[in-house]
Enzyme design. Structure first.
Site, PDB file in Angstrom:
ATOM      1  N   ASN A  94       0.830  -1.207   0.000  1.00 52.59           N
ATOM      2  CA  ASN A  94       0.000   0.000   0.000  1.00 52.59           C
ATOM      3  C   ASN A  94       0.861   1.253   0.000  1.00 52.59           C
ATOM      4  O   ASN A  94       1.904   1.305   0.649  1.00 52.59           O
ATOM      5  CB  ASN A  94      -0.922   0.003   1.219  1.00 52.59           C
ATOM      6  CG  ASN A  94      -1.849  -1.201   1.202  1.00 52.59           C
ATOM      7  OD1 ASN A  94      -2.032  -1.818   0.156  1.00 52.59           O
ATOM      8  ND2 ASN A  94      -2.415  -1.531   2.348  1.00 52.59           N
ATOM      9  N   VAL A  95       0.369   2.266  -0.686  1.00 55.44           N
ATOM     10  CA  VAL A  95       1.109   3.523  -0.777  1.00 55.44           C
ATOM     11  C   VAL A  95       0.613   4.530   0.266  1.00 55.44           C
ATOM     12  O   VAL A  95       1.172   5.608   0.394  1.00 55.44           O
ATOM     13  CB  VAL A  95       1.035   4.104  -2.207  1.00 55.44           C
ATOM     14  CG1 VAL A  95       1.682   3.152  -3.206  1.00 55.44           C
ATOM     15  CG2 VAL A  95      -0.405   4.404  -2.630  1.00 55.44           C
ATOM     16  N   ASP A  96      -0.445   4.172   1.016  1.00 56.56           N
ATOM     17  CA  ASP A  96      -0.897   5.053   2.094  1.00 56.56           C
ATOM     18  C   ASP A  96       0.044   4.911   3.295  1.00 56.56           C
ATOM     19  O   ASP A  96       0.924   4.048   3.308  1.00 56.56           O
ATOM     20  CB  ASP A  96      -2.359   4.732   2.489  1.00 56.56           C
ATOM     21  CG  ASP A  96      -2.519   3.324   3.081  1.00 56.56           C
ATOM     22  OD1 ASP A  96      -1.855   3.022   4.086  1.00 56.56           O
ATOM     23  OD2 ASP A  96      -3.318   2.535   2.525  1.00 56.56           O
ATOM     24  N   HIS A 111       5.767  -0.833  -3.048  1.00 58.46           N
ATOM     25  CA  HIS A 111       5.197  -0.156  -4.226  1.00 58.46           C
ATOM     26  C   HIS A 111       5.195   1.370  -4.074  1.00 58.46           C
ATOM     27  O   HIS A 111       4.439   2.056  -4.757  1.00 58.46           O
ATOM     28  CB  HIS A 111       3.771  -0.674  -4.507  1.00 58.46           C
ATOM     29  CG  HIS A 111       3.738  -2.088  -4.999  1.00 58.46           C
ATOM     30  ND1 HIS A 111       2.598  -2.866  -5.002  1.00 58.46           N
ATOM     31  CD2 HIS A 111       4.712  -2.876  -5.536  1.00 58.46           C
ATOM     32  CE1 HIS A 111       2.871  -4.068  -5.496  1.00 58.46           C
ATOM     33  NE2 HIS A 111       4.145  -4.103  -5.828  1.00 58.46           N
ATOM     34  N   CYS A 119      11.060  12.971  -9.768  1.00 58.59           N
ATOM     35  CA  CYS A 119      11.153  13.448 -11.154  1.00 58.59           C
ATOM     36  C   CYS A 119      11.135  12.240 -12.086  1.00 58.59           C
ATOM     37  O   CYS A 119      11.724  11.205 -11.764  1.00 58.59           O
ATOM     38  CB  CYS A 119      12.444  14.229 -11.320  1.00 58.59           C
ATOM     39  SG  CYS A 119      12.729  14.782 -13.019  1.00 58.59           S
ATOM     40  N   GLU A 205     -11.791 -13.541   1.265  1.00 55.70           N
ATOM     41  CA  GLU A 205     -11.835 -14.660   0.304  1.00 55.70           C
ATOM     42  C   GLU A 205     -10.414 -15.149   0.052  1.00 55.70           C
ATOM     43  O   GLU A 205      -9.448 -14.416   0.284  1.00 55.70           O
ATOM     44  CB  GLU A 205     -12.482 -14.203  -1.008  1.00 55.70           C
ATOM     45  CG  GLU A 205     -11.710 -13.105  -1.683  1.00 55.70           C
ATOM     46  CD  GLU A 205     -12.536 -12.248  -2.629  1.00 55.70           C
ATOM     47  OE1 GLU A 205     -13.736 -12.517  -2.781  1.00 55.70           O
ATOM     48  OE2 GLU A 205     -11.958 -11.313  -3.201  1.00 55.70           O
TER      49      GLU A 205
HETATM   50  C1  BJW Z   1      -9.940  -7.473   2.208  1.00 55.42           C
HETATM   51  C2  BJW Z   1     -10.940  -6.671   2.717  1.00 55.42           C
HETATM   52  C3  BJW Z   1     -10.968  -6.527   4.107  1.00 55.42           C
HETATM   53  C4  BJW Z   1     -11.169  -6.696   0.588  1.00 55.42           C
HETATM   54  N1  BJW Z   1     -10.046  -7.136   4.849  1.00 55.42           N
HETATM   55  N2  BJW Z   1      -9.048  -8.066   2.975  1.00 55.42           N
HETATM   56  C5  BJW Z   1       6.063 -12.609 -13.246  1.00 55.42           C
HETATM   57  C6  BJW Z   1       5.012 -13.229 -13.867  1.00 55.42           C
HETATM   58  C7  BJW Z   1       4.031 -12.484 -14.525  1.00 55.42           C
HETATM   59  C8  BJW Z   1       4.101 -11.083 -14.561  1.00 55.42           C
HETATM   60  C9  BJW Z   1       5.147 -10.477 -13.930  1.00 55.42           C
HETATM   61  C10 BJW Z   1       6.113 -11.228 -13.292  1.00 55.42           C
HETATM   62  N3  BJW Z   1       7.022 -10.371 -12.751  1.00 55.42           N
HETATM   63  C11 BJW Z   1       6.641  -9.109 -13.037  1.00 55.42           C
HETATM   64  C12 BJW Z   1       5.504  -9.154 -13.761  1.00 55.42           C
HETATM   65  C13 BJW Z   1       4.763  -7.987 -14.289  1.00 55.42           C
HETATM   66  C14 BJW Z   1       3.905  -7.293 -13.269  1.00 55.42           C
HETATM   67  C15 BJW Z   1       2.796  -8.223 -12.800  1.00 55.42           C
HETATM   68  O1  BJW Z   1       2.755  -8.659 -11.673  1.00 55.42           O
HETATM   69  N4  BJW Z   1       1.838  -8.544 -13.652  1.00 55.42           N
HETATM   70  C16 BJW Z   1       0.733  -9.431 -13.293  1.00 55.42           C
HETATM   71  C17 BJW Z   1      -0.490  -8.632 -12.832  1.00 55.42           C
HETATM   72  C18 BJW Z   1       0.431 -10.262 -14.470  1.00 55.42           C
HETATM   73  N5  BJW Z   1       4.689  -6.811 -12.150  1.00 55.42           N
HETATM   74  C19 BJW Z   1       5.417  -5.710 -12.222  1.00 55.42           C
HETATM   75  O2  BJW Z   1       5.506  -5.067 -13.243  1.00 55.42           O
HETATM   76  C20 BJW Z   1       6.159  -5.291 -10.964  1.00 55.42           C
HETATM   77  N6  BJW Z   1       7.520  -4.998 -11.268  1.00 55.42           N
HETATM   78  C21 BJW Z   1       8.468  -5.929 -11.378  1.00 55.42           C
HETATM   79  O3  BJW Z   1       8.250  -7.094 -11.146  1.00 55.42           O
HETATM   80  O4  BJW Z   1       9.697  -5.445 -11.775  1.00 55.42           O
HETATM   81  C22 BJW Z   1      10.636  -6.344 -12.332  1.00 55.42           C
HETATM   82  C23 BJW Z   1      10.263  -6.486 -13.780  1.00 55.42           C
HETATM   83  C24 BJW Z   1      10.026  -5.375 -14.549  1.00 55.42           C
HETATM   84  C25 BJW Z   1       9.680  -5.509 -15.885  1.00 55.42           C
HETATM   85  C26 BJW Z   1       9.560  -6.783 -16.429  1.00 55.42           C
HETATM   86  C27 BJW Z   1       9.794  -7.916 -15.640  1.00 55.42           C
HETATM   87  C28 BJW Z   1      10.162  -7.762 -14.307  1.00 55.42           C
HETATM   88  C29 BJW Z   1       5.580  -3.989 -10.419  1.00 55.42           C
HETATM   89  C30 BJW Z   1       4.216  -4.133  -9.873  1.00 55.42           C
HETATM   90  C31 BJW Z   1       3.690  -2.754  -9.435  1.00 55.42           C
HETATM   91  C32 BJW Z   1       2.261  -2.800  -8.950  1.00 55.42           C
HETATM   92  N7  BJW Z   1       1.789  -1.461  -8.787  1.00 55.42           N
HETATM   93  C33 BJW Z   1       0.459  -1.230  -8.218  1.00 55.42           C
HETATM   94  C34 BJW Z   1       0.188   0.304  -8.198  1.00 55.42           C
HETATM   95  C35 BJW Z   1       0.958   0.975  -7.069  1.00 55.42           C
HETATM   96  C36 BJW Z   1       0.613   2.419  -6.942  1.00 55.42           C
HETATM   97  C37 BJW Z   1      -0.795   2.664  -6.493  1.00 55.42           C
HETATM   98  O5  BJW Z   1      -1.192   2.324  -5.371  1.00 55.42           O
HETATM   99  O6  BJW Z   1      -1.527   3.250  -7.302  1.00 55.42           O
HETATM  100  O7  BJW Z   1       0.392  -1.763  -6.893  1.00 55.42           O
HETATM  101  S1  BJW Z   1      -0.838  -2.121  -9.081  1.00 55.42           S
HETATM  102  C38 BJW Z   1      -1.766  -2.507  -7.648  1.00 55.42           C
HETATM  103  O8  BJW Z   1      -1.764  -3.935  -7.380  1.00 55.42           O
HETATM  104  C39 BJW Z   1      -0.977  -1.872  -6.482  1.00 55.42           C
HETATM  105  C40 BJW Z   1      -1.140  -2.903  -5.409  1.00 55.42           C
HETATM  106  O9  BJW Z   1      -0.142  -2.727  -4.418  1.00 55.42           O
HETATM  107  C41 BJW Z   1      -1.007  -4.188  -6.189  1.00 55.42           C
HETATM  108  C42 BJW Z   1      -1.561  -5.383  -5.486  1.00 55.42           C
HETATM  109  O10 BJW Z   1      -2.935  -5.236  -5.223  1.00 55.42           O
HETATM  110  P1  BJW Z   1      -3.513  -5.827  -3.888  1.00 55.42           P
HETATM  111  O11 BJW Z   1      -2.974  -5.087  -2.725  1.00 55.42           O
HETATM  112  O12 BJW Z   1      -3.372  -7.277  -3.882  1.00 55.42           O
HETATM  113  O13 BJW Z   1      -5.055  -5.359  -4.022  1.00 55.42           O
HETATM  114  P2  BJW Z   1      -6.277  -6.069  -4.783  1.00 55.42           P
HETATM  115  O14 BJW Z   1      -7.285  -5.025  -5.009  1.00 55.42           O
HETATM  116  O15 BJW Z   1      -5.815  -6.853  -5.921  1.00 55.42           O
HETATM  117  O16 BJW Z   1      -6.816  -7.119  -3.706  1.00 55.42           O
HETATM  118  C43 BJW Z   1      -7.420  -6.680  -2.493  1.00 55.42           C
HETATM  119  C44 BJW Z   1      -7.668  -7.901  -1.639  1.00 55.42           C
HETATM  120  O17 BJW Z   1      -8.205  -7.447  -0.411  1.00 55.42           O
HETATM  121  C45 BJW Z   1      -8.674  -8.884  -2.235  1.00 55.42           C
HETATM  122  O18 BJW Z   1      -8.132 -10.182  -2.177  1.00 55.42           O
HETATM  123  C46 BJW Z   1      -9.887  -8.790  -1.314  1.00 55.42           C
HETATM  124  O19 BJW Z   1     -10.508 -10.033  -1.087  1.00 55.42           O
HETATM  125  C47 BJW Z   1      -9.252  -8.309  -0.044  1.00 55.42           C
HETATM  126  N8  BJW Z   1     -10.133  -7.529   0.837  1.00 55.42           N
HETATM  127  N9  BJW Z   1     -11.738  -6.237   1.651  1.00 55.42           N
HETATM  128  C48 BJW Z   1      -9.117  -7.917   4.240  1.00 55.42           C
HETATM  129  N10 BJW Z   1     -11.938  -5.774   4.688  1.00 55.42           N
HETATM  130 ZN    ZN Z   2      14.484  16.289 -12.537  1.00 54.85          ZN
END
Ligand code: BJW
Ligand code: ZN
Length: 240
Positions: A94-96, A111, A119, A205
């Site tokens: 989380n970014v918060d 993240h 920049c 879930e």
């Molecule tokens: C509750 C609830 C309650 C609800 N209580 N729970 C290997 C294989 C395939 C792909 C890749 C790989 N390696 C890298 C990749 C590419 C890519 C990737 O992962 N793609 C897949 C999606 C296919 N990854 C990247 O690009 C990453 N970089 C990297 O690996 O660099 C090396 C590299 C670079 C280039 C090429 C190869 C390698 C970077 C990933 C950056 C993600 N950024 C974001 C945005 C951040 C800024 C922002 O906040 O705006 O991060 S995307 C977004 O998803 C954010 C989150 O941190 C992240 C994860 O989401 P999260 O936290 O899981 O949220 P949700 O909404 O998905 O789920 C919420 C959950 O809460 C649910 O399960 C609910 O059930 C639950 N819930 N209420 C408890 N009350």
């Molecule tokens: Zn600059």
């Protein structure tokens, strides 16, 4: 899960831990913004195509984050950290800053951080910034001529501090993931990189990587994490 005072606990949190503080998750019902899926805007390609749209999205996120307060899950994690000290490590996607606001000290933002700006061209240090840039305002510029952007990690960018994270995964003896869908890499694979199988998932879930966890507590974080803390403290009082 077996959790004692001598454990090295690695906690991984995702958007779900802040859901009950009123911050939307990415996937699922809360994940839509002006007909865009949040991941479509939280994206380096979107920044290159339309930086104004991306700043509008993050301006909205900054306003919401400024109004949000930690919930009982954030507080319970800070209480567990008080007991474990340096044997506790919290990696949040989380970014918060709700973990810090709840009193957590050992927090790693893999993240990035919403309330910092950097920049997109030069290597200047990210700096604290709560500014918002809405429709009609000029894009903020760096002294070098580059465009200033929010200090978060988008798809296609490197996550932050993987060396420290790998070290903490290796020395952990217990792993708890809370409120993350288990689809975004490399974070989704952390649970498979452990030297043990003392693993627990907490959320309403099962996540996409559910097969890698040995236990689940299915329910909202604000109920389940205080309950986990309670069982931990009870075990401590028993001397077990
Ligand atoms: C509750 C609830 C309650 C609800 N209580 N729970 C290997 C294989 C395939 C792909 C890749 C790989 N390696 C890298 C990749 C590419 C890519 C990737 O992962 N793609 C897949 C999606 C296919 N990854 C990247 O690009 C990453 N970089 C990297 O690996 O660099 C090396 C590299 C670079 C280039 C090429 C190869 C390698 C970077 C990933 C950056 C993600 N950024 C974001 C945005 C951040 C800024 C922002 O906040 O705006 O991060 S995307 C977004 O998803 C954010 C989150 O941190 C992240 C994860 O989401 P999260 O936290 O899981 O949220 P949700 O909404 O998905 O789920 C919420 C959950 O809460 C649910 O399960 C609910 O059930 C639950 N819930 N209420 C408890 N009350
Ligand atoms: Zn600059």
């Amino acid at each position: 899960m077996k959790l004692t005072l001598s454990d090295h606990l690695f906690v991984l949190t995702g958007a779900g831990v802040s859901a009950e503080s009123g911050l939307a998750t990415f996937r699922g019902d809360g994940g839509l913004w002006r007909n865009y899926r949040a991941e479509e805007v939280a994206n380096i390609a979107a920044w290159r195509r339309d930086p104004r749209l991306v700043w509008e999205f993050y301006s909205m996120r900054r306003r919401k984050a400024l109004a949000a307060k930690p919930n009982p899950a954030h507080v319970a994690l800070a209480e567990i950290e008080q007991q474990l000290g340096d044997r506790f490590f919290l990696c949040t996607q989380n970014v918060d800053s709700l973990h810090e606001q709840a009193g957590s000290e050992r927090v790693h933002h893999i993240h990035g951080e919403l309330m910092k700006t950097k920049c997109d061209s030069c290597a200047r240090e990210p700096f604290p910034d709560e500014s918002t840039y809405d429709e009609g305002t000029a894009l903020p510029k760096c002294d070098c001529g580059g465009t200033l952007r929010v200090n978060v990690v988008w798809f296609g960018e490197m996550v932050s501090g993987m060396e420290r994270v790998a070290y903490e995964l290796q020395r952990s003896t217990a792993f708890v993931a809370i409120g993350t869908s288990g689809v975004v890499e490399p974070v989704a694979s952390f649970v498979r990189a452990l030297p043990h199988r003392n693993t627990l998932y907490i959320g309403p879930e099962k996540p996409a990587n559910a097969d890698a966890f040995s236990e689940y507590m299915l329910g909202p974080a604000a109920e389940m994490v205080p309950w986990l803390a309670q069982t931990f403290f009870t075990a401590k009082d028993d001397g077990s």
